[in-house]
Design an enzyme around this catalytic site. Sequence first.
Site, PDB file in Angstrom:
ATOM      1  N   TYR A  90       0.828  -1.204   0.000  1.00 36.95           N
ATOM      2  CA  TYR A  90       0.000   0.000   0.000  1.00 36.95           C
ATOM      3  C   TYR A  90       0.863   1.255   0.000  1.00 36.95           C
ATOM      4  O   TYR A  90       1.705   1.454   0.880  1.00 36.95           O
ATOM      5  CB  TYR A  90      -0.944   0.022   1.207  1.00 36.95           C
ATOM      6  CG  TYR A  90      -2.077  -0.979   1.148  1.00 36.95           C
ATOM      7  CD1 TYR A  90      -2.398  -1.651  -0.018  1.00 36.95           C
ATOM      8  CD2 TYR A  90      -2.845  -1.253   2.277  1.00 36.95           C
ATOM      9  CE1 TYR A  90      -3.440  -2.566  -0.075  1.00 36.95           C
ATOM     10  CE2 TYR A  90      -3.893  -2.165   2.233  1.00 36.95           C
ATOM     11  CZ  TYR A  90      -4.182  -2.817   1.055  1.00 36.95           C
ATOM     12  OH  TYR A  90      -5.222  -3.725   1.017  1.00 36.95           O
TER      13      TYR A  90
ATOM     14  N   THR B 249     -12.194   5.028   3.690  1.00 38.56           N
ATOM     15  CA  THR B 249     -12.160   6.475   3.475  1.00 38.56           C
ATOM     16  C   THR B 249     -11.169   7.146   4.414  1.00 38.56           C
ATOM     17  O   THR B 249     -11.000   6.717   5.562  1.00 38.56           O
ATOM     18  CB  THR B 249     -13.557   7.091   3.667  1.00 38.56           C
ATOM     19  OG1 THR B 249     -13.468   8.526   3.517  1.00 38.56           O
ATOM     20  CG2 THR B 249     -14.122   6.793   5.055  1.00 38.56           C
TER      21      THR B 249
END
Length: 319
Positions: free
Chosen positions: A55, A282
């Site tokens: 990531y 989010t």
Amino acid sequence: MTNANGRGRLIYGCMGLGGPWDGTSYGAAEIDQAAAVIEAAQGIGIELFDHADIYRSGKSEAVFGEVLARSQGLREKIQLQSKCGIRLGERGLDTHYDLSREAILERVNQSLKRLQTDYLDVLLLHRPDPLMDPREVADAVGQLMAEGKVRQVGVSNMSGAQIAFLQDELQAPIVANQLEMSLLRRDWLESTVLVNHAENLEYSFPHGTVELCTTKGIELQAYGSLAQGRYTGATPEGLSAAESATAAMLERLAGEKDTTPEAVLLGWLMKHPAKISPVVGTTNPARIGACADAASVSATMSRAEWYGLWVAARGSNIP
């Protein structure tokens, strides 16, 4: 892995932390963003934070580690999960998979260093590797557990058959399977009712995976659970008729239940008897907060409401 109330639990997915995906470095702004997100997630009761070694080219783990280093006692209040098994931009390939013994050990040690912690609560094997030798995986996982670097093991993006194949060699039980699951991406659900139906050809999800995870007590972790905001206002333009109808129904139900569309959307997932645990990704603290009522919504959602959302999302009736 699930809550004592028998339902899934919310998980925070850290893929959005750390800045761009390129090789640029992170700074104070990215660390502050991670701190704000962690605080917002803890504020609605989230304890498990999900990472992967790839990531943001490792920066998601690194900024999280910086927050842990400057926040005394935080590590003991949360659970950390990370993944390995995908290699990006290495050896002349854009992407390839590597679940060899050496790769697992190397990548986990790198993740621990970036996260500035001694152990992972859960290690997930990120994707199936066709060249995987389950005995090698078992050896690597066993060593990491013996060293205290990994406490539990799980998988991601694997079918029921692949899980069973791997579990035959692992000494530790597989505790989680992370899959893309949402009201928008419904392959996991459609496959359960379209057996012996022509429409089944439109869905490739391996039948029996949800059932195996449910019967074996393997937590189903749903990434993409908020459907990238398509139903909750993040992308109001360009919606299909079915998506617009679903968004309107979520808004109506949220009003009736005195909550948010996000909570209803996640509550729909958590209503499923597989005890699905949505991964919320989010980076907007307010939107994280909007998910707070998901578990309570799932407990009160009626069967008619659950089916109504499904039919609205698919844009046609079920068989």
